[in-house]
Design an enzyme around this catalytic site. Structure first.
Site, PDB file in Angstrom:
ATOM      1  N   TRP B 319      47.089  40.911  54.189  1.00 42.12           N
ATOM      2  CA  TRP B 319      46.045  40.142  53.756  1.00 42.12           C
ATOM      3  C   TRP B 319      45.476  39.227  54.951  1.00 42.12           C
ATOM      4  O   TRP B 319      44.141  39.118  54.918  1.00 42.12           O
ATOM      5  CB  TRP B 319      46.429  39.188  52.366  1.00 42.12           C
ATOM      6  CG  TRP B 319      45.254  38.443  51.990  1.00 42.12           C
ATOM      7  CD1 TRP B 319      44.329  38.722  50.888  1.00 42.12           C
ATOM      8  CD2 TRP B 319      44.806  37.154  52.392  1.00 42.12           C
ATOM      9  NE1 TRP B 319      43.543  37.875  50.823  1.00 42.12           N
ATOM     10  CE2 TRP B 319      43.850  36.601  51.599  1.00 42.12           C
ATOM     11  CE3 TRP B 319      45.382  36.164  53.287  1.00 42.12           C
ATOM     12  CZ2 TRP B 319      43.173  35.454  51.564  1.00 42.12           C
ATOM     13  CZ3 TRP B 319      44.703  34.804  53.382  1.00 42.12           C
ATOM     14  CH2 TRP B 319      43.746  34.599  52.566  1.00 42.12           C
ATOM     15  N   HIS B 320      46.332  38.747  55.591  1.00 40.37           N
ATOM     16  CA  HIS B 320      45.780  37.762  56.759  1.00 40.37           C
ATOM     17  C   HIS B 320      44.984  38.535  57.715  1.00 40.37           C
ATOM     18  O   HIS B 320      44.088  37.984  58.458  1.00 40.37           O
ATOM     19  CB  HIS B 320      46.980  36.902  57.472  1.00 40.37           C
ATOM     20  CG  HIS B 320      47.489  35.744  56.577  1.00 40.37           C
ATOM     21  ND1 HIS B 320      48.387  35.974  55.587  1.00 40.37           N
ATOM     22  CD2 HIS B 320      47.209  34.590  56.482  1.00 40.37           C
ATOM     23  CE1 HIS B 320      48.553  34.827  54.828  1.00 40.37           C
ATOM     24  NE2 HIS B 320      48.218  33.912  55.482  1.00 40.37           N
ATOM     25  N   GLY B 321      45.105  39.811  58.088  1.00 39.76           N
ATOM     26  CA  GLY B 321      44.401  40.468  58.942  1.00 39.76           C
ATOM     27  C   GLY B 321      45.129  41.918  59.129  1.00 39.76           C
ATOM     28  O   GLY B 321      46.292  41.965  58.981  1.00 39.76           O
ATOM     29  N   PHE B 469      40.079  35.500  58.066  1.00 42.57           N
ATOM     30  CA  PHE B 469      40.916  36.215  56.936  1.00 42.57           C
ATOM     31  C   PHE B 469      39.906  36.700  55.859  1.00 42.57           C
ATOM     32  O   PHE B 469      40.224  37.246  54.860  1.00 42.57           O
ATOM     33  CB  PHE B 469      41.821  35.410  56.561  1.00 42.57           C
ATOM     34  CG  PHE B 469      42.843  35.223  57.723  1.00 42.57           C
ATOM     35  CD1 PHE B 469      43.227  35.897  59.027  1.00 42.57           C
ATOM     36  CD2 PHE B 469      43.595  33.877  57.611  1.00 42.57           C
ATOM     37  CE1 PHE B 469      43.710  35.574  59.972  1.00 42.57           C
ATOM     38  CE2 PHE B 469      44.261  33.541  58.767  1.00 42.57           C
ATOM     39  CZ  PHE B 469      44.488  34.324  59.809  1.00 42.57           C
TER      40      PHE B 469
END
Lengths: 574, 469
Positions: B319-321, B469
């Site tokens: 989800w962060h990247g 993000f």
């Protein structure tokens, strides 16, 4: 067990832990071990990739360490190279002020360099001995350090670790005291009710007012200016302005010279005084690198509040450029000279809205212009105190400065290709300085420089319009490479004649053209010691002769006002 | 329009003044328009995405409420396809296409589209999905007012970088909206100031150290340099994101809305589950409620549970990247959670357990957890696994070099000041309670905050880390 608590650890009670299931545990452990092994293997692969990367076609040269601190005259670094494809490689090293020499050969290898002295060493890996195909390069920086400095560094390092230790102990007790024993699962948020009436607006406004007052007391009163870092641009400007303000008048006819780095390198007070003293003139140098015409205006206001202290003020003009990226520098530099009332005038001198906003803020909240200075003061208070105490030394070394003693004879520049051909005698550092000075400013940066001059020179003229002080405009020699596109503009287009006509006199545009040769310069813009001597001689002879004749026509620039500039005058009155 | 820019505050001032000068019904429309303007300020093209997501989920929500059975599942699938499709394409297409191409030995340039990531897409997609799930599970009724729903998705304080708001939390506030009480305004102002301090003074100063290290870790060999870089990065990320959240929560309060807490002094976490109770709370609770719970309900066995934990944490990383480094980062945290659970089970009732429960041991637990989290910066910040491996080897001293201590005295003081303030806040909530203090405390606190903001920000507005993000 609740799946939520498995992830978050919420409401996790030991009593609820189900009996151990050895099979499940073993299975979990083996799975975990597998994951850990995979993870480690992954990292191992990564590491292997790193090592393999160098022999998989990628030529590389590395130095370990790359930054060397030379303590006893010399130190060691280690060079590792690899051509990547197994072919022969040639490693050349270029030391400070030396020609490249072959250092090592081979497809790959590691070699110690035990003779590193202070300076920059460039290690280059070539595929051929004639240095035609560069594969990779690395630069090793070595900085010299004296025994005392190294001792000092050691103590500073120990003090820093001691600080870390003390802070650790404090934090240990803080965490100990803050812990509740059991694990927290809820976190209270902001209060929603108050037992008594709150005066939000009043408190906020009082807070803002108190803050502005405190900023005024610290930064507008001169309290902080006295301890500005003397090596910073703002500090230097503040120091020379303060010294000039406190200087006892010489009794001679004083001529003040303003200017940026070109005048700072080009004008010598010692030479000027030798030549001018016979005619009763004393020269005062308030030139400062990176200063601009608007800061000269504020300097004049500071050192000459009554606008009658000097016989003449020399204001340079010419083709230049002012990058908008230097807005913070210009703001912090002028900050020690600003007053609350300068907000709009000062802010209007900036191209971009961000610059205008910062400039406006710096007039009201002066501290905002000294951010890096305050941080530096807090980080190195003792260094700052010592530095401030050496103010007289700095002023003295400024007064006895003779200029740079090398020239650019044999160096040429082709503006169409951007190719510079250096004279062999130039060192790498000198070449770097020349390259750095050969910038191609944008049209807007040049336009902005012209705009500043067109806006602020009239303000200086207005300030002295009713004074007997003669305002003299002088061109500055452009540089050794007059073919540079930046110099394509004619001098007379820099300042409209309506401005030059208002001065007591202007030094003719062609006066310094004879100096625009490589023998008088040390880079693309600044005169060297020889150029400094010749420029000062020529300027002083022009000034003395014409100021003497101007003496016979006193106050001839007084009351000379142009309709177009009157609004400026009203601004000044404000 | 960054929260730490003059532009934003001018925008906010205008919006707030207009909002309070008109009736609330019109005010909602104003806030919605302002939110779209705010979003379009970044890139006007992507407004289409947010509008699509809004309209689709609004109508699907209504249909979901009145349908049942297979059709209901189909509607949920449509919502998932639309939302995750947008997120997947814009955020992950290049990553997966590039990875598959590399696997099949195809040139990545032939499949990678260089898709521009729309700002805040991960945040509003999750917000939107929470609504669909809640309606699907019958936890809330479908919203019948399009303006209300659109405002929930696009409300500018949370639009770009959260906190991730649930429809239940936000939409229920709309019919009950009233002018905020003095204490709420006071808290809002304090939150905004605290957020600005966190971002401009703390985060941006730690950023100087972390940028210096991570720009080229190879130029700073040695364990000390690596630990300085990772520690500075961890502090930067915390202050950056927590600062953003504080400003967002403060702005929401000033407009009469409440956002949930997103950070609760994660420095003081004692173990991995505790960390996820304190760090990015809105994301970890979202993941718990909409991902972990549905997949774990009705499944027995610890292995399944641990596997789910690992998978969920990998997804949190992703989800962060879109990068393998984030996958490893998530896996690392998953393993930490599992490892802690196993350790906890193995030591329950033993002497170790008793020592660990002692109050004097708490700072050591906190320190250990702190170090474990700092270590994860080796995966979070570098762009490649190769660099992560290098940083990790430096952290564990495999290079047999001490290296430079990249932190200046000022940064060290800042670091310990933050830890000390966190401990003080944990003990008595002194920042939150500032709103209740008399003027003799409040006014000097304001002066101090303004003075610090004036003198110690890093130069120029630096973008927030979580915007990417």
């Amino acid at each position: 067990m609740n799946a939520v608590s498995q992830l978050k650890g919420e409401v996790y009670k030991r009593s609820e832990v189900e009996p151990r299931n050895s099979w499940a545990l073993a299975k979990t452990r083996s799975a975990l071990a597998a994951v850990v092994v995979c993870f480690a293997a992954c990292l191992g692969a990564v590491g292997a990739g790193t090592a393999a990367g160098q022999s998989s076609g990628v030529p590389a040269i590395t130095a370990k360490p790359q930054h060397v601190t030379v303590i006893d005259g010399r130190d060691t670094t280690e060079i590792h190279w690899d051509t990547g494809n197994g072919s022969m490689g040639f490693v050349f090293v270029t030391g400070p002020e030396r020609k490249p020499v072959l250092f090592a050969t081979g497809a790959k290898g590691t070699q110690k360099v035990p003779w590193i002295r202070s300076g920059k060493y460039v290690f280059e890996l070539y595929s051929d001995q004639d240095r035609r195909t560069l594969l990779a390069s690395v630069v090793v920086f070595a900085s010299a350090e004296t025994e005392a400095a190294s001792q000092g560094m050691l103590w500073r390092s120990r003090a820093r670790w001691l600080l870390v230790l003390v802070l650790f102990v404090i934090v240990y007790f803080a965490v100990y005291l803050s812990s509740t024993g059991t694990l927290r699962t809820t976190f209270p948020t902001e209060p929603t009710t108050s037992p008594r009436p709150l005066h939000v607006r009043r408190n906020l406004l009082l807070g803002i007012a108190a803050f502005i007052c405190l900023d005024g007391i610290i930064f507008h009163s001169g309290l902080y200016v006295s301890i500005l870092a003397p090596d910073s641009y703002a500090g230097r400007l503040a120091v020379i302005t303060r010294a000039e303000k406190q200087r006892v008048p010489s009794g001679l006819k004083e001529v003040l010279v303003l200017g940026d780095s070109r005048m700072a390198e080009g004008f010598s007070t010692t030479v000027a005084d030798e030549l001018g003293s016979a005619a009763g003139f004393k020269f005062v140098n308030l030139t400062e690198p990176a200063s601009t015409v608007n800061s000269w205006y504020y300097m004049l206001r500071e050192v000459d509040p009554a606008a009658r202290r000097y016989s003449a003020i020399v204001v340079p003009y010419g083709i230049g450029y002012e990058p908008s990226t230097a807005d913070p520098l210009r703001i912090s530099m002028a900050a020690p000279l600003l007053r609350y009332g300068d907000c709009f005038n000062f802010a209007s001198a900036f191209q971009r809205w961000s610059g205008r906003f910062r400039a406006f803020t710096a007039c009201i909240l002066r501290g905002s212009a000294y951010q890096s200075d305050v941080t530096d003061l807090l980080e190195h208070p003792i260094v700052r105190i010592r530095s401030v105490q050496r103010e007289a030394e700095r002023l003295h070394s400024r007064a006895v400065y003779k200029g740079r003693d090398y020239d650019l004879v044999g160096t040429s520049y082709d503006p169409t290709t951007g190719q510079v051909t250096f004279a062999p005698k130039l060192t790498e550092a000198q070449r770097a300085a020349v390259r750095k000075s050969l910038i191609q400013p944008s049209q807007s940066d040049m336009e902005y420089s012209l705009k500043l001059q067109r806006d602020w020179i009239p303000r200086i003229l207005n300030r002295y319009s009713k004074s007997s002080t003669a305002i003299v405009l002088t061109p500055v020699p452009r540089g050794p490479f007059v073919d540079l596109p930046v110099f394509s503009m004619a001098y007379h287009s820099v300042l409209p004649s309506v401005i030059t006509q208002r001065t007591t006199f202007s030094v003719p545009e062609q006066t310094f053209e004879f100096l625009e040769k490589p023998e008088y310069y040390f880079d693309a813009f600044h005169l060297n010691a020889k150029g400094r001597q010749r420029f000062t001689e020529t300027l002083v002879s022009e000034l003395v002769g014409r100021l003497r004749s101007a003496d016979s026509k006193p106050h001839f620039n007084s009351g000379f006002q142009l309709a177009a500039d009157r609004p400026l005058e009203s601004n000044e009155a404000n | 329009m960054l929260f730490n820019s003059f532009q934003y505050w001018l925008f906010f001032l205008i919006v707030a003044l207009l909002f309070y000068s008109i009736p609330f019904r019109a005010g909602k429309v104003l806030l919605l328009c302002a939110s779209y303007v705010f979003y379009m300020w970044w890139d006007p093209r992507f407004i289409v995405l947010i509008l699509t997501s809004t309209v689709v989920d609004y109508f699907l929500g209504i249909w979901l409420e009145v349908t049942s059975g297979r059709r209901k599942k189909l509607l949920l699938a449509v919502s998932l396809v639309v939302n995750l499709g947008i997120l997947g394409f814009f955020k992950y297409y290049d990553f997966f296409a590039g990875s598959i191409a590399a696997l099949l030995h195809i040139s990545p340039s032939s499949v990678v589209l260089q898709v521009v990531l729309p700002v805040g897409v991960s945040f509003y997609t999750f917000a939107s999905l929470s609504y669909t799930f809640d309606v699907y599970w019958g936890k809330m009724k479908a919203v019948r007012n399009l303006i209300d729903y659109a405002l929930f998705i696009a409300f500018f304080p949370h639009l770009i970088a959260g906190p991730i708001i649930r429809a239940r939390q936000f939409i229920s506030q709309i019919p009950r909206w009233r002018r905020p009480a003095a204490i709420v305004v006071q808290s809002g102002i304090i939150l905004v100031l605290s957020g600005l301090l966190k971002k401009m003074v703390f985060a941006d100063r730690f950023a100087v150290v972390s940028d210096a290290y991570f720009k080229d870790p190879l130029a700073h060999p040695g364990w000390l340099a690596a630990w300085s870089g990772c520690l500075a990065f961890f502090m930067q990320v915390f202050f950056d994101f927590s600062g953003y959240t504080d400003i967002a929560r403060g702005c929401a309060k000033l407009l009469g809305f409440e956002f949930p807490l997103n950070f609760a002094r994660p420095f003081l976490s004692r173990n991995p589950p505790d960390l996820w109770q304190r760090w990015h709370i809105t994301l970890s609770t979202w993941v718990r409620d909409y991902l972990f719970m549905p997949f774990s309900l009705g499944r027995k066995g610890r292995f399944v549970l641990y596997r789910n934990m690992l998978v969920v944490m990998i997804l949190v990383g992703l989800w962060h990247g879109a990068n393998w480094t984030f996958v490893v980062w998530g896996a690392y945290h998953g393993l930490l959670l599992i490892g802690y659970r196993l350790f906890d089970r193995a030591t329950v009732g033993t002497a170790i357990d008793r020592v660990m429960k002692k109050r004097y041991f708490v700072p050591f637990s906190v320190g250990l957890m702190f170090a474990a989290f700092v270590l994860s910066a080796a995966f979070f910040r570098p762009k490649t696994l190769q660099t992560s491996g290098y940083v990790l080897s430096a952290l564990f001293g495999f290079q047999h070099l001490t290296g430079e201590f990249l932190m200046t005295t000022g940064t060290i003081v800042l670091l310990f000041t933050s830890l000390f303030l966190a401990a003080a806040q944990e003990r008595n909530q002194f920042i939150d309670r500032l709103a209740l203090q008399p003027p003799r405390v409040q006014i000097p606190a304001y002066v101090l905050a303004f003075l610090v903001l004036e003198l110690f920000p890093a130069t120029g507005p630096v973008p927030f880390v979580y915007f990417q993000f």
